[in-house]
Design an enzyme around this catalytic site. Structure first.
Site, PDB file in Angstrom:
ATOM      1  N   GLU A 157      -7.604 -12.684   4.188  1.00 27.09           N
ATOM      2  CA  GLU A 157      -8.284 -11.393   4.281  1.00 27.09           C
ATOM      3  C   GLU A 157      -9.441 -11.272   3.295  1.00 27.09           C
ATOM      4  O   GLU A 157      -9.755 -10.184   2.816  1.00 27.09           O
ATOM      5  CB  GLU A 157      -7.281 -10.248   4.075  1.00 27.09           C
ATOM      6  CG  GLU A 157      -6.438 -10.352   2.831  1.00 27.09           C
ATOM      7  CD  GLU A 157      -5.448  -9.200   2.695  1.00 27.09           C
ATOM      8  OE1 GLU A 157      -5.563  -8.206   3.446  1.00 27.09           O
ATOM      9  OE2 GLU A 157      -4.568  -9.290   1.822  1.00 27.09           O
ATOM     10  N   ASP A 207      -9.788  -6.080   5.523  1.00 31.66           N
ATOM     11  CA  ASP A 207     -10.078  -6.529   4.162  1.00 31.66           C
ATOM     12  C   ASP A 207     -11.090  -7.670   4.146  1.00 31.66           C
ATOM     13  O   ASP A 207     -11.890  -7.778   3.205  1.00 31.66           O
ATOM     14  CB  ASP A 207      -8.794  -6.946   3.445  1.00 31.66           C
ATOM     15  CG  ASP A 207      -8.130  -5.775   2.734  1.00 31.66           C
ATOM     16  OD1 ASP A 207      -8.846  -5.029   2.048  1.00 31.66           O
ATOM     17  OD2 ASP A 207      -6.909  -5.607   2.874  1.00 31.66           O
ATOM     18  N   HIS A 216       0.810  -1.222   0.000  1.00 31.11           N
ATOM     19  CA  HIS A 216       0.000   0.000   0.000  1.00 31.11           C
ATOM     20  C   HIS A 216       0.845   1.274   0.000  1.00 31.11           C
ATOM     21  O   HIS A 216       0.299   2.362   0.169  1.00 31.11           O
ATOM     22  CB  HIS A 216      -0.903   0.021   1.235  1.00 31.11           C
ATOM     23  CG  HIS A 216      -1.915  -1.077   1.262  1.00 31.11           C
ATOM     24  ND1 HIS A 216      -2.988  -1.134   0.407  1.00 31.11           N
ATOM     25  CD2 HIS A 216      -2.014  -2.175   2.056  1.00 31.11           C
ATOM     26  CE1 HIS A 216      -3.716  -2.205   0.671  1.00 31.11           C
ATOM     27  NE2 HIS A 216      -3.136  -2.864   1.663  1.00 31.11           N
TER      28      HIS A 216
END
Length: 269
Positions: free
Chosen positions: A157, A183, A49
């Protein structure tokens, strides 16, 4: 000279002791070194990310971790075998791979991370993990050591992971599963809460712990907020590796306190 590596994390895991770390989003070596000063066991270095790529920037973060005595675990962008192999060749103690939903994906991770006979990782001796082919280098010893010590950590996730959980966990070569409650909640379109208070999220964590421990696999999960009662709760749930927040969270907390002090002082001036 042997290449630098962190052995304390593996030793604690083998003894069944809980281990603690933090996630690092800022790409700052300072943040990782500070965490090492406070005795955290692992640095969860994020390249999924963040602007951090699997290049010389990541190499510096891995080296900072090793020098600070905190095991570097790199979250790569996915099942890309080059990202996985290079992270380990830089000297990472393990790789964390996001959005794993099938046994085929899990096998691809192991294939990239482990040398034969477990996987099909490509090799080159001119890297840090191999000691740059220095004095006493032996290919067989190097490959055996890498297979035995480098952690393979897929992430659970999504609902797809839990739809295929038994097949995924049967893949040889998985060491730890990292549970991502945010997530997972996004995939199920339920309320997003890192504290894992939602009943369905609690159920998935319980299922993960039960099925992983039955196979000798460890479980990693976040502790949000990172307070003692939540650490105790996660330990009681069977979580082995606990993520005690992240560097951006720590910055926000410090800035929040500064803002509160400024506002309080203004009211009393």
């Amino acid at each position: 000279m042997a290449p630098p590596e962190n052995r304390s994390l593996a030793a604690k895991m083998q003894r069944g002791e809980p281990t603690f770390g933090a996630t690092f989003y800022t790409g700052s070596t300072v943040a990782i070194e500070a965490a090492g000063n406070w005795g955290l066991d692992f640095a969860f270095i994020d390249a999924e990310h963040t602007p951090v790529n699997v290049d010389s920037h990541l190499e510096k973060l891995v080296m900072a971790s090793l020098l600070a005595g905190i095991a570097p675990l790199v979250r790569v962008r996915g099942t890309n075998e080059w990202d996985i192999r290079k992270s380990l060749e830089f000297g990472a103690t393990g790789v964390i791979v996001p959005q794993v939903g099938t046994a085929d994906q899990a096998r691809a991770i192991v294939r990239a991370a482990k040398f034969p006979p477990v996987g099909r990782r490509g090799g080159d001796a001119s890297c840090r993990a191999a000691g740059f082919a220095g004095p006493g280098f032996q290919w067989s010893r190097y490959m055996e050591h890498e297979n035995a010590t480098r952690l393979v950590i897929p992430m659970a996730e999504s609902y797809e992971f839990f739809d295929n959980i038994d097949a995924i966990l049967e893949v040889e070569g998985i060491d730890v599963i990292n549970f991502g409650p945010a997530d997972y909640s996004i995939s199920r379109r339920i309320s997003i809460d890192y504290s894992m208070a939602h009943p369905e999220v609690e159920e998935r964590l319980a299922e993960l712990v039960e099925k992983c421990h039955a196979r000798g696999i460890k479980v990693m999960a976040p502790c949000i907020p990172p307070v003692a009662e939540n650490v105790t709760a996660l330990r009681k749930r069977g979580v082995d590796m606990i993520i005690m927040g992240n560097d951006v969270m720590f910055l926000n907390e410090g800035c929040r306190r500064a803002r509160e002090a400024i506002d309080t002082a203004a009211k009393t001036a």
